[in-house]
Design an enzyme around this catalytic site. Structure first.
Site: not given
Ligand code: XMP
Ligand code: MG
Length: 188
Positions: A47, A106, A110, A159, A172
């Protein structure tokens, strides 16, 4: 510009222009904070790649880059809570983290489960420092005590895709960040 991906986008959150301008500002902040520190910017795959490519060109001090492959979401639009991250981190980085000033780059913070795991693993290697630079900060779902040291934008609990962010590996390559229509992922 109309294309067959934009029909899945509810609304554009951040345009190419907004992204360009904000990434430049964050790059300038990092350049100021890390002068003479030769930071190692570590992009979390996949990402972060678009953000990383623009960010490093907005940093005007000597720095190095590396990438780590981490997977948390699978094909779904909700966090799986499971992080796959195995093996020798120094080997994966292609350089030693010991004594280095590390900036984890990153796409979106989230729940922060992913970066919490990554930064704890990196800290075991005795770096000089570890900071977090997130393109987007989605704080609503956070129950871990982890904050971005640098961030471009906050987002609500929607999202989002584009500029490196995917849904099931798609979108992407959109040059902007948009909210994905709910009907596209409502089966998840
Ligand atoms: P956490 O919850 O571990 O998640 O902080 C981080 C990863 O989750 C993905 N992520 C998203 N990817 N749209 C996306 O395309 C979103 O709204 C979203 N929210 C979380 C992302 O890969 C990130 O690295
Ligand atoms: Mg990611």
């Amino acid at each position: 510009m109309e294309n067959n991906m934009s029909k899945d986008i509810e609304k554009i959150l951040f345009s190419e222009e907004q992204l360009k301008n904000r990434v430049k500002e964050v790059g300038a902040e990092i350049s100021r904070d890390y002068r003479d520190k030769n930071p190692l910017l570590v992009g979390i795959l996949k990402g972060s790649i678009v953000f990383m490519a623009d960010l490093i060109r907005a940093v005007d001090i000597p720095c190095q880059i590396a990438f780590l492959s981490v997977r948390s979401y699978g094909l779904k639009a909700a966090s799986s809570g499971k992080i796959d991250m195995d093996g020798d981190i120094d080997y994966a980085l292609g350089t030693r983290a010991e004594g280095r000033h590390i900036i984890l780059v990153e796409d979106i913070l989230d729940t922060a489960l992913t970066l919490n795991t990554v930064s704890n693993r990196i800290k075991e290697l005795n770096p000089a420092s570890v900071k977090i630079c997130a393109l987007l900060d989605k704080q609503v779902q956070r129950n871990i005590d982890l904050l971005a040291d640098y961030k471009c934008f906050d987002v609500e609990n929607e999202f989002v895709v584009g500029y490196g962010l995917d849904y099931a590996q798609n979108y992407r390559n959109l040059p902007y960040i948009g909210v994905l229509k709910r009907e596209v992922y409502s089966g998840d």
